[in-house]
Design a protein around this motif. Structure first.
Motif, PDB file in Angstrom:
ATOM      1  N   MET A  42      -1.840   6.495   8.503  1.00  0.00           N
ATOM      2  CA  MET A  42      -1.636   5.150   8.005  1.00  0.00           C
ATOM      3  C   MET A  42      -1.735   4.179   9.178  1.00  0.00           C
ATOM      4  O   MET A  42      -1.248   4.451  10.253  1.00  0.00           O
ATOM      5  CB  MET A  42      -0.269   5.037   7.328  1.00  0.00           C
ATOM      6  N   LYS A  43      -2.381   3.062   8.913  1.00  0.00           N
ATOM      7  CA  LYS A  43      -2.463   1.970   9.873  1.00  0.00           C
ATOM      8  C   LYS A  43      -2.096   0.694   9.128  1.00  0.00           C
ATOM      9  O   LYS A  43      -1.817   0.725   7.929  1.00  0.00           O
ATOM     10  CB  LYS A  43      -3.862   1.889  10.475  1.00  0.00           C
TER      11      LYS A  43
ATOM     12  N   GLN B 184      -2.916 -10.705   2.422  1.00  0.00           N
ATOM     13  CA  GLN B 184      -1.621 -10.106   2.724  1.00  0.00           C
ATOM     14  C   GLN B 184      -1.738  -9.040   3.807  1.00  0.00           C
ATOM     15  O   GLN B 184      -2.819  -8.508   4.056  1.00  0.00           O
ATOM     16  CB  GLN B 184      -1.024  -9.477   1.464  1.00  0.00           C
ATOM     17  N   ARG B 185      -0.602  -8.751   4.414  1.00  0.00           N
ATOM     18  CA  ARG B 185      -0.494  -7.654   5.377  1.00  0.00           C
ATOM     19  C   ARG B 185      -0.305  -6.377   4.574  1.00  0.00           C
ATOM     20  O   ARG B 185       0.443  -6.352   3.604  1.00  0.00           O
ATOM     21  CB  ARG B 185       0.708  -7.890   6.292  1.00  0.00           C
ATOM     22  N   CYS B 186      -1.014  -5.314   4.968  1.00  0.00           N
ATOM     23  CA  CYS B 186      -0.962  -4.063   4.213  1.00  0.00           C
ATOM     24  C   CYS B 186      -0.843  -2.855   5.130  1.00  0.00           C
ATOM     25  O   CYS B 186      -1.341  -2.858   6.255  1.00  0.00           O
ATOM     26  CB  CYS B 186      -2.251  -3.875   3.391  1.00  0.00           C
ATOM     27  N   ALA B 187      -0.201  -1.822   4.612  1.00  0.00           N
ATOM     28  CA  ALA B 187      -0.313  -0.483   5.179  1.00  0.00           C
ATOM     29  C   ALA B 187      -1.561   0.105   4.528  1.00  0.00           C
ATOM     30  O   ALA B 187      -1.788  -0.099   3.323  1.00  0.00           O
ATOM     31  CB  ALA B 187       0.918   0.342   4.851  1.00  0.00           C
ATOM     32  N   VAL B 188      -2.387   0.811   5.301  1.00  0.00           N
ATOM     33  CA  VAL B 188      -3.674   1.289   4.798  1.00  0.00           C
ATOM     34  C   VAL B 188      -3.792   2.793   4.993  1.00  0.00           C
ATOM     35  O   VAL B 188      -3.534   3.307   6.082  1.00  0.00           O
ATOM     36  CB  VAL B 188      -4.847   0.599   5.522  1.00  0.00           C
ATOM     37  N   TRP B 189      -4.207   3.468   3.932  1.00  0.00           N
ATOM     38  CA  TRP B 189      -4.514   4.893   3.976  1.00  0.00           C
ATOM     39  C   TRP B 189      -6.011   5.040   3.785  1.00  0.00           C
ATOM     40  O   TRP B 189      -6.572   4.548   2.807  1.00  0.00           O
ATOM     41  CB  TRP B 189      -3.780   5.644   2.870  1.00  0.00           C
TER      42      TRP B 189
ATOM     43  N   ALA C 249      -2.632   9.970  -1.032  1.00  0.00           N
ATOM     44  CA  ALA C 249      -2.214   8.755  -0.326  1.00  0.00           C
ATOM     45  C   ALA C 249      -1.068   8.078  -1.076  1.00  0.00           C
ATOM     46  O   ALA C 249      -0.065   7.679  -0.467  1.00  0.00           O
ATOM     47  CB  ALA C 249      -3.398   7.797  -0.163  1.00  0.00           C
ATOM     48  N   TRP C 250      -1.203   7.961  -2.400  1.00  0.00           N
ATOM     49  CA  TRP C 250      -0.131   7.347  -3.191  1.00  0.00           C
ATOM     50  C   TRP C 250       1.136   8.193  -3.141  1.00  0.00           C
ATOM     51  O   TRP C 250       2.246   7.652  -3.070  1.00  0.00           O
ATOM     52  CB  TRP C 250      -0.572   7.129  -4.639  1.00  0.00           C
ATOM     53  N   GLN C 251       1.002   9.506  -3.162  1.00  0.00           N
ATOM     54  CA  GLN C 251       2.184  10.362  -3.045  1.00  0.00           C
ATOM     55  C   GLN C 251       2.872  10.135  -1.707  1.00  0.00           C
ATOM     56  O   GLN C 251       4.104  10.086  -1.625  1.00  0.00           O
ATOM     57  CB  GLN C 251       1.799  11.828  -3.237  1.00  0.00           C
TER      58      GLN C 251
ATOM     59  N   GLN D 167     -18.037   7.272  -1.661  1.00  0.00           N
ATOM     60  CA  GLN D 167     -18.308   7.775  -0.313  1.00  0.00           C
ATOM     61  C   GLN D 167     -17.069   7.668   0.576  1.00  0.00           C
ATOM     62  O   GLN D 167     -17.069   8.180   1.676  1.00  0.00           O
ATOM     63  CB  GLN D 167     -19.448   6.968   0.314  1.00  0.00           C
ATOM     64  N   GLY D 168     -16.055   6.991   0.103  1.00  0.00           N
ATOM     65  CA  GLY D 168     -14.807   6.792   0.826  1.00  0.00           C
ATOM     66  C   GLY D 168     -13.954   5.823   0.033  1.00  0.00           C
ATOM     67  O   GLY D 168     -14.461   5.123  -0.844  1.00  0.00           O
ATOM     68  N   ALA D 169     -12.670   5.824   0.315  1.00  0.00           N
ATOM     69  CA  ALA D 169     -11.772   4.888  -0.364  1.00  0.00           C
ATOM     70  C   ALA D 169     -10.606   4.566   0.559  1.00  0.00           C
ATOM     71  O   ALA D 169     -10.144   5.429   1.305  1.00  0.00           O
ATOM     72  CB  ALA D 169     -11.255   5.476  -1.676  1.00  0.00           C
ATOM     73  N   GLN D 170     -10.167   3.320   0.509  1.00  0.00           N
ATOM     74  CA  GLN D 170      -8.996   2.888   1.250  1.00  0.00           C
ATOM     75  C   GLN D 170      -7.952   2.417   0.247  1.00  0.00           C
ATOM     76  O   GLN D 170      -8.282   1.758  -0.733  1.00  0.00           O
ATOM     77  CB  GLN D 170      -9.326   1.729   2.207  1.00  0.00           C
ATOM     78  N   VAL D 171      -6.695   2.775   0.529  1.00  0.00           N
ATOM     79  CA  VAL D 171      -5.566   2.343  -0.290  1.00  0.00           C
ATOM     80  C   VAL D 171      -4.788   1.327   0.537  1.00  0.00           C
ATOM     81  O   VAL D 171      -4.288   1.662   1.614  1.00  0.00           O
ATOM     82  CB  VAL D 171      -4.671   3.535  -0.686  1.00  0.00           C
ATOM     83  N   TYR D 172      -4.723   0.084   0.060  1.00  0.00           N
ATOM     84  CA  TYR D 172      -4.019  -1.011   0.715  1.00  0.00           C
ATOM     85  C   TYR D 172      -2.722  -1.272  -0.045  1.00  0.00           C
ATOM     86  O   TYR D 172      -2.763  -1.669  -1.217  1.00  0.00           O
ATOM     87  CB  TYR D 172      -4.859  -2.286   0.717  1.00  0.00           C
ATOM     88  N   VAL D 173      -1.595  -1.062   0.626  1.00  0.00           N
ATOM     89  CA  VAL D 173      -0.295  -1.288   0.004  1.00  0.00           C
ATOM     90  C   VAL D 173       0.349  -2.479   0.694  1.00  0.00           C
ATOM     91  O   VAL D 173       0.595  -2.444   1.908  1.00  0.00           O
ATOM     92  CB  VAL D 173       0.597  -0.021   0.138  1.00  0.00           C
ATOM     93  N   GLY D 174       0.574  -3.543  -0.081  1.00  0.00           N
ATOM     94  CA  GLY D 174       1.138  -4.770   0.472  1.00  0.00           C
ATOM     95  C   GLY D 174       2.535  -4.527   1.031  1.00  0.00           C
ATOM     96  O   GLY D 174       3.366  -3.866   0.395  1.00  0.00           O
ATOM     97  N   VAL D 175       2.766  -5.055   2.242  1.00  0.00           N
ATOM     98  CA  VAL D 175       4.079  -4.938   2.881  1.00  0.00           C
ATOM     99  C   VAL D 175       4.572  -6.345   3.260  1.00  0.00           C
ATOM    100  O   VAL D 175       3.776  -7.234   3.506  1.00  0.00           O
ATOM    101  CB  VAL D 175       4.042  -4.016   4.129  1.00  0.00           C
ATOM    102  N   ARG D 176       5.890  -6.468   3.281  1.00  0.00           N
ATOM    103  CA  ARG D 176       6.487  -7.753   3.662  1.00  0.00           C
ATOM    104  C   ARG D 176       6.235  -7.997   5.148  1.00  0.00           C
ATOM    105  O   ARG D 176       6.241  -7.071   5.960  1.00  0.00           O
ATOM    106  CB  ARG D 176       7.992  -7.743   3.395  1.00  0.00           C
TER     107      ARG D 176
END
Length: 147
Positions: A1-2, A88-93, A105-107, A137-146
């Motif tokens: 995660m970044k 928004q700022r996100c944590a990214v998988w 990634a969601w788990q 070909q690829g996927a990124q999961v962006y989870v919004g963070v405070r």
């Protein structure tokens, strides 16, 4: 995660209301409807937005919209939903684009932050890169963070 800054965008697509308990049964069929509709043809990316969260002690409810990033001024086609995703700022998988890796990634999100942690619960985004054959070909999961 970044961590990364996600730019604001507008997504047009089909939607379903789901919960933590029924997501497996709701999201797959939604992707099937989107694929069958042909709406992703000609788009380099497919986008899934998780929004309108209702967070509860034993999980959540949210709306999932799957579609494509719209251009400014695009009209929403009949039967589709328009979702405004804020900057928004996100944590990214980062994943290889397989359903298994995106689910993993969601788990990981729920294992790391079972009580929500720093999540903003505004709009979370999956961006699926489409290959020339229409397969991911690829996927990124962006989870919004405070911030």
């Amino acid at each position: 995660m970044k961590h990364a800054d996600l730019t604001a965008r507008t997504v047009h697509g089909l939607s379903v209301r789901t919960s933590h308990a029924t997501a497996k049964d709701d999201i797959g069929p939604l992707w099937g409807k989107v694929g069958a509709s042909g709406m992703l043809q000609g788009h380099a990316e497919a986008v899934a937005v998780y929004h309108d969260y209702e967070v509860r002690p034993n999980g959540y409810k949210c709306t999932v919209t799957v579609g494509f990033e719209a251009k400014p001024g695009d009209e929403v086609a009949e039967g589709m939903t328009r979702v405004q995703v804020p900057a928004q700022r996100c944590a990214v998988w980062e994943t290889d684009g397989s359903v298994e890796q995106v689910v993993a990634a969601w788990q990981d999100v729920w294992v790391q932050w079972p009580d929500g942690g720093p999540r903003s619960f505004g709009a979370d985004v999956e961006i699926w890169e489409q290959g020339p054959d229409g397969k991911p070909q690829g996927a990124q999961v962006y989870v919004g963070v405070r911030s």
